[in-house]
Design an enzyme around this catalytic site. Structure first.
Site: not given
Length: 349
Positions: A24, A28, A37, A74, A151
């Site tokens: 990552r 963010r 973003r 992702d 998921y």
């Protein structure tokens, strides 16, 4: 290539210093990522626009002396392309409009056409590879079949994985059929990324650690072995290395080292010294600093980097990384301390 330390380390060849990249690393915690973003309008729009995915992939390389870039995407792109309807809820993470709950749901699934449904990913890989211009290698990736199935069956993230474990106990044949088609899709997806220019591939088995040892072997390891065996990766010096990363995979290191992968990523719950002893030099090791270390003082970060390098010891075959992804509220300057310390402390005198 200007800097091939990462690829050399995965081949367990000598390097001038330990290569480092961070899971990552494009994300963010970087203000420039947040700005891009915001410009995209949503996470999915960002991930599905190759030019923007390229932009954020390259952002951390402008700040830090990293030894690899990893595709910005992702892990849930594959089930999304299989028709499950991926969307994101603020504060809750990813969700699926059409989760898998029955054998009939599984029977409707098919491997997506990578060239159409996931063309935005391969286009991003090609664009990033071109923009890197040989600066560092590019890593492509996928979620593991078990993690993607979690998921898909839960309909999103989960604290207890009750739905998929109920399927595992009550309808194991249904779960195996699901895992087979997801594995087929993952192999096709990774092969397409390699064809588009990815120079290494990583599989994220984020939820493998929630399984008992016997269940892990049956429902996760078995499909990781298939990927390592069937994914076309070339031969000899041109072979594309494969890294299998999992949270909570310490109990299975020996089996993972026997899959045929070139590298095993480990979390911070096992020492690199112990992991290296157990795998006996069969594969390279990636890891494994606790991500929370980045909230420590710069001096303590340096101390922990040194300790991690000392735990691995001398000799080739180590790729420095966190034991999981960097968290959103980390200070970028702390990341720079980490990356610079890895090179400083590991440089061959």
């Amino acid at each position: 290539m200007t800097n091939d330390r990462y690829l050399r380390a995965l081949r367990r060849e000598p390097v001038d210093c330990t290569p480092v990249w961070i899971m990552r690393q494009a994300g963010r915690y970087l203000p420039e990522y947040r700005a891009t973003r915001a410009r995209a309008g949503s996470f999915l729009a960002l991930a599905k626009t190759p030019e923007l995915a390229c932009e954020v992939t390259l952002q951390p390389l402008e700040r830090f002396d990293l030894d690899a870039a990893i595709l910005f995407s992702d892990i849930l792109t594959v089930p999304d392309a299989m028709g499950l309807g991926l969307y994101f809820v603020d504060g809750e993470g990813p969700k699926f409009e059409r989760p898998i709950r029955s054998a009939a749901d599984v029977a409707k699934l098919a491997v997506p056409d990578i060239g159409t449904e996931l063309r935005y990913v391969t286009d991003a890989v090609s664009l990033i590879r071109r923009e890197l211009a040989g600066r560092v290698p590019l890593i492509g990736f996928s979620g593991s079949p078990w993690t993607l199935a979690c998921y898909m069956v839960e309909g999103g993230g989960s604290d207890n994985f009750v739905r998929i474990k109920a399927m595992m106990f009550n309808e194991p044949e249904t779960l195996h059929r699901l895992l087979e088609v997801v594995t087929d899709a993952v192999i096709a997806y990774l092969a397409a990324q390699r064809e588009a220019g990815a120079q290494a591939l990583q599989v994220f088995d984020t939820w493998g650690g929630v399984l008992s040892p016997a269940a892990y072997r049956e429902f996760s390891l078995r499909y990781l072995e298939r990927i390592a065996r069937e994914l076309p990766r070339g031969e000899g010096a041109e072979r594309t290395p494969l890294v299998l990363f999992g949270k909570g995979n310490a109990a299975h290191l020996e089996a993972l080292a026997d899959t045929g992968a070139e590298g095993i990523g480990v979390d911070w719950l096992v020492t690199l010294e112990d992991a290296r002893r157990r795998i006996g030099g069969k594969v390279a090791l990636q890891g494994n600093l606790d991500p929370a270390t980045l909230f420590a003082s710069p001096e303590r970060i340096r101390d922990e980097v040194r300790a991690t390098l000392e735990s691995y010891g001398s000799g080739p075959g180590h790729v420095f990384n966190l034991g999981h992804g960097v968290t959103p509220d980390v200070k970028p300057e702390h990341m720079k301390v980490l990356v610079d310390a890895v090179h400083e402390f590991s440089r061959v005198k």
